[in-house]
Motif scaffolding. Structure first.
Motif, PDB file in Angstrom:
ATOM      1  N   ALA A  66       2.918  -4.153  -3.212  1.00 57.91           N
ATOM      2  CA  ALA A  66       2.721  -3.868  -1.781  1.00 57.91           C
ATOM      3  C   ALA A  66       2.570  -5.123  -0.928  1.00 57.91           C
ATOM      4  CB  ALA A  66       1.504  -2.954  -1.584  1.00 57.91           C
ATOM      5  N   CYS A  67       3.208  -6.214  -1.309  1.00 58.63           N
ATOM      6  CA  CYS A  67       3.153  -7.443  -0.504  1.00 58.63           C
ATOM      7  C   CYS A  67       3.814  -7.165   0.849  1.00 58.63           C
ATOM      8  CB  CYS A  67       3.856  -8.583  -1.220  1.00 58.63           C
ATOM      9  SG  CYS A  67       3.165  -8.965  -2.848  1.00 58.63           S
ATOM     10  N   ARG A  73      12.107  -5.228   0.744  1.00 60.73           N
ATOM     11  CA  ARG A  73      11.837  -3.943   1.386  1.00 60.73           C
ATOM     12  C   ARG A  73      13.117  -3.298   1.925  1.00 60.73           C
ATOM     13  NH1 ARG A  73       6.756  -2.365   2.186  1.00 60.73           N
ATOM     14  NH2 ARG A  73       5.122  -3.820   1.538  1.00 60.73           N
ATOM     15  N   LYS A  74      13.999  -4.093   2.469  1.00 59.24           N
ATOM     16  CA  LYS A  74      15.224  -3.555   3.072  1.00 59.24           C
ATOM     17  C   LYS A  74      16.052  -2.757   2.069  1.00 59.24           C
ATOM     18  CE  LYS A  74      18.398  -3.222   6.329  1.00 59.24           C
ATOM     19  NZ  LYS A  74      18.170  -2.405   7.537  1.00 59.24           N
ATOM     20  N   THR A  75      15.984  -3.133   0.784  1.00 53.89           N
ATOM     21  CA  THR A  75      16.824  -2.463  -0.205  1.00 53.89           C
ATOM     22  C   THR A  75      16.452  -0.996  -0.377  1.00 53.89           C
ATOM     23  OG1 THR A  75      15.378  -3.100  -2.068  1.00 53.89           O
ATOM     24  CG2 THR A  75      17.116  -4.638  -1.449  1.00 53.89           C
ATOM     25  N   HIS A  76      15.221  -0.618  -0.031  1.00 44.85           N
ATOM     26  CA  HIS A  76      14.837   0.785  -0.159  1.00 44.85           C
ATOM     27  C   HIS A  76      15.597   1.660   0.839  1.00 44.85           C
ATOM     28  CE1 HIS A  76      12.147   1.668  -3.306  1.00 44.85           C
ATOM     29  NE2 HIS A  76      11.335   2.468  -2.638  1.00 44.85           N
ATOM     30  N   GLY A  84       8.461   0.787   4.337  1.00 49.94           N
ATOM     31  CA  GLY A  84       7.052   0.429   4.486  1.00 49.94           C
ATOM     32  C   GLY A  84       6.244   0.981   3.333  1.00 49.94           C
ATOM     33  N   LEU A  85       5.464   2.017   3.577  1.00 51.91           N
ATOM     34  CA  LEU A  85       4.664   2.621   2.522  1.00 51.91           C
ATOM     35  C   LEU A  85       5.533   3.188   1.405  1.00 51.91           C
ATOM     36  CD1 LEU A  85       1.891   4.462   4.586  1.00 51.91           C
ATOM     37  CD2 LEU A  85       1.641   2.375   3.217  1.00 51.91           C
ATOM     38  N   ARG A 259      10.319  -8.006   8.049  1.00 51.92           N
ATOM     39  CA  ARG A 259       9.825  -8.555   9.316  1.00 51.92           C
ATOM     40  C   ARG A 259       9.020  -7.526  10.105  1.00 51.92           C
ATOM     41  NH1 ARG A 259      12.366 -12.814  12.557  1.00 51.92           N
ATOM     42  NH2 ARG A 259      11.443 -12.863  14.632  1.00 51.92           N
ATOM     43  N   GLU A 260       9.552  -6.324  10.236  1.00 49.71           N
ATOM     44  CA  GLU A 260       8.875  -5.295  11.010  1.00 49.71           C
ATOM     45  C   GLU A 260       7.536  -4.913  10.370  1.00 49.71           C
ATOM     46  OE1 GLU A 260      13.296  -4.992  11.566  1.00 49.71           O
ATOM     47  OE2 GLU A 260      11.922  -5.237   9.868  1.00 49.71           O
ATOM     48  N   TRP A 261       7.524  -4.800   9.048  1.00 51.14           N
ATOM     49  CA  TRP A 261       6.312  -4.419   8.334  1.00 51.14           C
ATOM     50  C   TRP A 261       5.258  -5.522   8.427  1.00 51.14           C
ATOM     51  CZ3 TRP A 261       4.611   0.080   7.248  1.00 51.14           C
ATOM     52  CH2 TRP A 261       3.646   0.302   6.259  1.00 51.14           C
ATOM     53  N   PHE A 262       5.701  -6.781   8.252  1.00 52.78           N
ATOM     54  CA  PHE A 262       4.763  -7.902   8.326  1.00 52.78           C
ATOM     55  C   PHE A 262       4.193  -8.036   9.738  1.00 52.78           C
ATOM     56  CE2 PHE A 262       3.641 -12.275   9.244  1.00 52.78           C
ATOM     57  CZ  PHE A 262       2.837 -12.610   8.165  1.00 52.78           C
TER      58      PHE A 262
END
Length: 343
Positions: A66-67, A73-76, A84-85, A259-262
Motif C-alpha cells: 500500500a505504498c 498503481r496505473k497497471t490496475h 487507489g484502495l 500521482r493522484e493517490w500520492f
C-alpha cells in the motif's frame, strides 16, 4: 472485470477461469485474491522504459504494501480495477507462475538473459506467505542457472535463504532491499503495509551474514519529508551498519495513477506542501534534474564516508559455499560487496 473478456484472444493475459477469494484472517483482512492462470510469465520490458533490464517476472499484480507513491498503481486500471484502495486490496495471483516459468525457460527462443523480479510490485508482499510462489520460481531459475535479481521491501525473502544460496552457487544473482528513510511516522503513513525500515535492514544484515551480497535501493527519497541532510546521513549510516554492499538513491517520481493517490495523501497529511509539490512536479513525473543530482551527490558523499558506494551494473557475483561455523558462534563470511542495479 476486464480479464474475463480476455480469454477468447490468443494474446490474452489470463484464461477465463478466475477464482476470487476474500480472506478474513487477521493478516489478510479486507484483501481479495483473484487467482488466475497466466498465459505467460516472462515479460519483456518496453524499449522506451528507463529500466536497465529487459525481462521481468511478476507473480502478482496489486500490492498490499500500500505504498502511496507506487508507480505500478496505473497497471490496475488495465483490468478495470481501482488504482487507489483497489490496488492495495485487490491482488491478482498468477497461481501457475512457477510451472509456467519452468516451461518458458526451456523454450527454444530463451537465451538465459537476466530476469528482474520485484520491480513492478513486490514478489514478497503478504500474499506470498499464503501462495508460496517464489520457492518454485527460484528453484526453476536455479535449475536452469538463469541469472536474476530481486528488489523487495519484504522480510519474507529470508524464508527462501537456502534457495538463494543454491542459486548463487550456479549463476549470478543480485538482491536489493528498498529503504528510502528511517522516519517511523513517515513510514506508518506512506508505506503502511510494509515491514518497518529497521526490519528491512535486518534482512540486509542477515543476507550479508550468510554470504549473499545485498545492496540497498534508497527509494524513494521524498522531497521536503525525507531529504534533509540529517535524514540522509542517518539512513546511509544505518545502511552501512547493516552491511550493505551498495546504496543507490532514487528520488520520488509520480506517474499517472500514483500521482493522484500520492497528492491526495499529501493534502490530508501535509497540506502545507501541496503547492511546493505542484511546482516541483509541474513538468512531469520526475523531480527536476538539479534536485535529483543534489540528492545523488549527497548520498554518494555519505556512502563514501561510511565505506560503501553506489550499485554498479553487472557486478553480481557467484558466492562460494559458506565456511563451517566455528564452535559457539555463527559462521562469518567475507563475500565481495557487489550488487546489480535494479532501478
Amino acid at each position: 472485470m476486464r480479464w474475463e473478456n480476455l480469454g477468447e484472444s490468443p494474446s490474452a493475459l489470463f484464461g477465463t477461469d478466475v477464482v476470487s477469494r476474500t480472506i478474513d484472517t487477521p493478516e489478510f483482512r479486507g484483501i481479495t485474491f483473484h487467482e488466475v492462470r497466466a498465459r505467460s510469465i516472462v515479460n519483456r520490458v518496453p524499449g522506451a522504459s528507463r529500466m536497465p533490464f529487459e525481462w521481468t517476472v511478476n507473480p502478482y499484480r496489486g500490492c498490499s504494501h500500500a505504498c502511496v507513491y507506487c508507480f505500478a498503481r496505473k497497471t490496475h486500471s488495465y483490468l478495470d480495477l481501482d488504482t487507489g484502495l483497489g490496488f492495495d486490496s485487490q491482488i491478482v495471483v498468477k497461481v501457475n507462475a512457477p510451472e509456467l516459468l519452468r516451461r518458458e525457460l526451456t523454450g527454444r527462443r530463451w537465451r538465459g538473459d537476466h530476469i528482474a523480479m520485484g520491480t513492478n510490485v513486490d514478489c514478497y508482499q503478504r500474499a506470498e506467505g499464503r501462495y508460496r510462489l517464489m520457492p518454485g520460481i527460484l528453484a526453476a531459475l536455479r535449475d536452469h542457472a538463469n541469472p536474476f535479481s530481486i528488489l523487495t521491501k519484504g522480510t519474507l525473502i529470508l524464508r527462501d535463504l537456502e534457495l538463494l544460496r543454491q542459486a548463487a552457487a550456479v549463476t549470478d544473482i543480485g538482491i536489493s532491499v528498498s529503504v528510502g528513510f528511517l522516519d517511523r511516522e513517515l513510514w506508518r503513513t506512506v508505506e503502511p503495509g510494509t515491514p518497518a525500515p529497521d526490519r528491512r535492514l535486518d534482512v540486509v544484515r542477515t543476507l550479508t551474514a550468510h554470504g549473499i551480497p545485498c545492496g540497498v535501493l534508497m527509494a524513494p527519497v521524498i522531497p521536503f519529508l525525507g531529504d534533509s541532510p540529517e535524514q540522509l546521513r542517518a539512513t546511509v549510516r544505518a545502511v552501512a551498519e547493516a552491511g550493505a554492499g551498495s546504496v543507490t538513491p532514487l528520488v520520488l517520481h509520480l506517474r499517472p495513477g500514483a500521482r493522484e493517490w500520492f497528492m491526495a495523501w499529501l493534502g490530508h497529511h501535509h497540506p502545507r506542501l501541496v503547492r511546493r509539490y505542484e511546482a516541483m512536479y509541474a513538468d512531469g513525473a520526475y523531480a527536476p534534474k538539479w534536485y535529483q543530482r543534489r540528492i545523488t551527490r549527497q548520498v554518494h558523499e555519505l556512502a563514501t564516508e561510511y565505506g560503501i558506494g553506489p550499485a554498479r551494473p553487472g557486478t553480481a557475483r557467484r558466492i562460494p559455499p559458506p565456511p563451517a561455523p566455528a564452535a559457539g558462534r555463527a559462521a562469518e563470511t567475507a563475500a565481495e560487496p557487489t550488487q546489480l542495479t535494479l532501478l
